[in-house]
Design a protein around this motif. Structure first.
Motif, PDB file in Angstrom:
ATOM      1  N   LEU A 275       0.169  -3.539   7.813  1.00 43.33           N
ATOM      2  CA  LEU A 275      -0.844  -2.814   7.036  1.00 43.33           C
ATOM      3  C   LEU A 275      -0.338  -2.487   5.633  1.00 43.33           C
ATOM      4  O   LEU A 275      -1.141  -2.377   4.697  1.00 43.33           O
ATOM      5  CB  LEU A 275      -1.278  -1.549   7.773  1.00 43.33           C
ATOM      6  CG  LEU A 275      -2.031  -1.796   9.091  1.00 43.33           C
ATOM      7  CD1 LEU A 275      -2.288  -0.477   9.814  1.00 43.33           C
ATOM      8  CD2 LEU A 275      -3.322  -2.561   8.855  1.00 43.33           C
ATOM      9  N   CYS A 276       0.971  -2.351   5.472  1.00 43.08           N
ATOM     10  CA  CYS A 276       1.543  -2.163   4.131  1.00 43.08           C
ATOM     11  C   CYS A 276       1.141  -3.310   3.214  1.00 43.08           C
ATOM     12  O   CYS A 276       0.996  -3.123   2.007  1.00 43.08           O
ATOM     13  CB  CYS A 276       3.068  -2.096   4.199  1.00 43.08           C
ATOM     14  SG  CYS A 276       3.750  -0.551   4.802  1.00 43.08           S
TER      15      CYS A 276
ATOM     16  N   TRP B 237       0.373   3.282   3.424  1.00 43.23           N
ATOM     17  CA  TRP B 237       1.013   2.707   4.606  1.00 43.23           C
ATOM     18  C   TRP B 237       2.532   2.669   4.455  1.00 43.23           C
ATOM     19  O   TRP B 237       3.264   2.806   5.438  1.00 43.23           O
ATOM     20  CB  TRP B 237       0.442   1.330   4.931  1.00 43.23           C
ATOM     21  CG  TRP B 237      -0.954   1.424   5.448  1.00 43.23           C
ATOM     22  CD1 TRP B 237      -2.088   0.956   4.859  1.00 43.23           C
ATOM     23  CD2 TRP B 237      -1.372   2.068   6.655  1.00 43.23           C
ATOM     24  NE1 TRP B 237      -3.183   1.261   5.631  1.00 43.23           N
ATOM     25  CE2 TRP B 237      -2.767   1.944   6.739  1.00 43.23           C
ATOM     26  CE3 TRP B 237      -0.708   2.741   7.670  1.00 43.23           C
ATOM     27  CZ2 TRP B 237      -3.508   2.461   7.793  1.00 43.23           C
ATOM     28  CZ3 TRP B 237      -1.436   3.263   8.733  1.00 43.23           C
ATOM     29  CH2 TRP B 237      -2.818   3.120   8.782  1.00 43.23           C
TER      30      TRP B 237
ATOM     31  N   SER C 232       0.841  -1.201   0.000  1.00 41.53           N
ATOM     32  CA  SER C 232       0.000   0.000   0.000  1.00 41.53           C
ATOM     33  C   SER C 232       0.877   1.253   0.000  1.00 41.53           C
ATOM     34  O   SER C 232       1.693   1.429   0.913  1.00 41.53           O
ATOM     35  CB  SER C 232      -0.884   0.007   1.248  1.00 41.53           C
ATOM     36  OG  SER C 232      -1.375   1.300   1.515  1.00 41.53           O
TER      37      SER C 232
ATOM     38  N   SER D 221       0.018  -6.048  17.582  1.00 37.68           N
ATOM     39  CA  SER D 221      -0.098  -4.809  18.365  1.00 37.68           C
ATOM     40  C   SER D 221      -0.567  -5.109  19.782  1.00 37.68           C
ATOM     41  O   SER D 221      -0.077  -4.511  20.754  1.00 37.68           O
ATOM     42  CB  SER D 221      -1.046  -3.826  17.682  1.00 37.68           C
ATOM     43  OG  SER D 221      -0.469  -3.340  16.491  1.00 37.68           O
TER      44      SER D 221
ATOM     45  N   ALA E 106       2.402  -2.140  13.889  1.00 29.46           N
ATOM     46  CA  ALA E 106       1.091  -2.038  13.243  1.00 29.46           C
ATOM     47  C   ALA E 106       1.197  -1.709  11.751  1.00 29.46           C
ATOM     48  O   ALA E 106       0.506  -2.306  10.923  1.00 29.46           O
ATOM     49  CB  ALA E 106       0.245  -0.972  13.937  1.00 29.46           C
ATOM     50  N   VAL E 107       2.048  -0.775  11.406  1.00 31.40           N
ATOM     51  CA  VAL E 107       2.067  -0.229  10.045  1.00 31.40           C
ATOM     52  C   VAL E 107       2.658  -1.187   9.014  1.00 31.40           C
ATOM     53  O   VAL E 107       2.133  -1.287   7.899  1.00 31.40           O
ATOM     54  CB  VAL E 107       2.786   1.136  10.026  1.00 31.40           C
ATOM     55  CG1 VAL E 107       3.065   1.605   8.610  1.00 31.40           C
ATOM     56  CG2 VAL E 107       1.945   2.169  10.774  1.00 31.40           C
TER      57      VAL E 107
ATOM     58  N   THR F  16      -4.388  -6.675   8.127  1.00 33.81           N
ATOM     59  CA  THR F  16      -4.990  -5.997   9.277  1.00 33.81           C
ATOM     60  C   THR F  16      -5.035  -6.905  10.494  1.00 33.81           C
ATOM     61  O   THR F  16      -4.705  -6.479  11.607  1.00 33.81           O
ATOM     62  CB  THR F  16      -6.405  -5.500   8.916  1.00 33.81           C
ATOM     63  OG1 THR F  16      -6.307  -4.669   7.752  1.00 33.81           O
ATOM     64  CG2 THR F  16      -7.024  -4.722  10.048  1.00 33.81           C
ATOM     65  N   TRP F  17      -5.443  -8.157  10.318  1.00 30.12           N
ATOM     66  CA  TRP F  17      -5.529  -9.094  11.435  1.00 30.12           C
ATOM     67  C   TRP F  17      -4.168  -9.285  12.099  1.00 30.12           C
ATOM     68  O   TRP F  17      -4.071  -9.371  13.321  1.00 30.12           O
ATOM     69  CB  TRP F  17      -6.086 -10.452  10.974  1.00 30.12           C
ATOM     70  CG  TRP F  17      -5.192 -11.163   9.995  1.00 30.12           C
ATOM     71  CD1 TRP F  17      -5.184 -11.040   8.635  1.00 30.12           C
ATOM     72  CD2 TRP F  17      -4.139 -12.084  10.317  1.00 30.12           C
ATOM     73  NE1 TRP F  17      -4.207 -11.836   8.083  1.00 30.12           N
ATOM     74  CE2 TRP F  17      -3.544 -12.492   9.095  1.00 30.12           C
ATOM     75  CE3 TRP F  17      -3.650 -12.611  11.509  1.00 30.12           C
ATOM     76  CZ2 TRP F  17      -2.485 -13.388   9.040  1.00 30.12           C
ATOM     77  CZ3 TRP F  17      -2.586 -13.514  11.445  1.00 30.12           C
ATOM     78  CH2 TRP F  17      -2.022 -13.887  10.224  1.00 30.12           C
TER      79      TRP F  17
ATOM     80  N   GLY G 271      -1.645  -5.203   3.716  1.00 26.77           N
ATOM     81  CA  GLY G 271      -3.071  -5.490   3.859  1.00 26.77           C
ATOM     82  C   GLY G 271      -3.381  -6.524   4.927  1.00 26.77           C
ATOM     83  O   GLY G 271      -4.471  -7.105   4.926  1.00 26.77           O
TER      84      GLY G 271
ATOM     85  N   ALA H  56      -1.666  -7.078  12.073  1.00 24.59           N
ATOM     86  CA  ALA H  56      -1.349  -5.828  12.765  1.00 24.59           C
ATOM     87  C   ALA H  56      -2.032  -5.787  14.135  1.00 24.59           C
ATOM     88  O   ALA H  56      -1.417  -5.398  15.133  1.00 24.59           O
ATOM     89  CB  ALA H  56      -1.769  -4.625  11.921  1.00 24.59           C
TER      90      ALA H  56
END
Length: 164
Positions: free
Chosen positions: A129-130, A69, A66, A141, A125-126, A134-135, A132, A137
């Motif tokens: 997310l880069c 991100w 992404s 976290s 976290a990030v 999310t789970w 995709g 991250a």
């Protein structure tokens, strides 16, 4: 090589280089009379970061990156460099206190007590997310928050004995 592989390779090399730097700084600080505090939780930190990185290789190596991100990640790297440059030879991955040394109060430490941990929180976290993830991250976290709760309490207690 794909952008994901290049990014993961960069982070892997960065983490390994940081471990070398941290070991060098730790040895030098201990030789100057510094003392390590609360080493018991350190293996948990190593395990978390190793699992995070391995998991990113397993789940993220073939994912698109992404741009948004990735840009946030680049900003976090700038903050990481600022922290490392500010602490210089006092930066380490362990809680090492040099008796009689003043607390660092310049750079990002003018604004927050533990800027390195803010960077780590962001990266944990990030980077997923880069890709995709999310789970991933969220999972890491939460685990990182639990360990950092222990770590920051221990570090704050250790530093409380150091003159400001």
């Amino acid at each position: 090589m794909t952008p994901a592989i290049l990014l993961l390779a960069f982070v892997t090399v960065e983490r390994l280089a940081e471990l070398v730097l941290a070991r060098r700084n730790t040895r030098a600080l201990l030789a100057q009379g510094a003392v390590e505090h609360a080493p018991g939780h350190y293996p948990l930190i190593v395990l978390l970061h190793a699992a995070w990185l391995v998991g990113l290789w397993v789940f993220g190596w073939d994912q698109p990156v992404s741009p948004f991100w990735f840009a946030v990640f680049v900003l976090l790297q700038a903050a990481r460099i600022w922290v490392l440059a500010t602490l210089g030879p006092r930066w380490t991955t362990r809680i090492i206190v040099l008796p009689g040394a003043a607390l660092v109060a310049k750079g990002p430490y003018r604004f927050v007590s533990h800027p390195n941990y803010l960077v780590v929180i962001g990266e944990i976290a990030v980077l997923p997310l880069c890709f995709g993830l999310t789970w991933f991250a969220i999972l890491f976290s939460l685990a990182n928050a639990a360990i950092l709760t222990i770590r920051i309490r221990a570090e704050s207690a250790a530093l409380a004995g150091t003159p400001p």
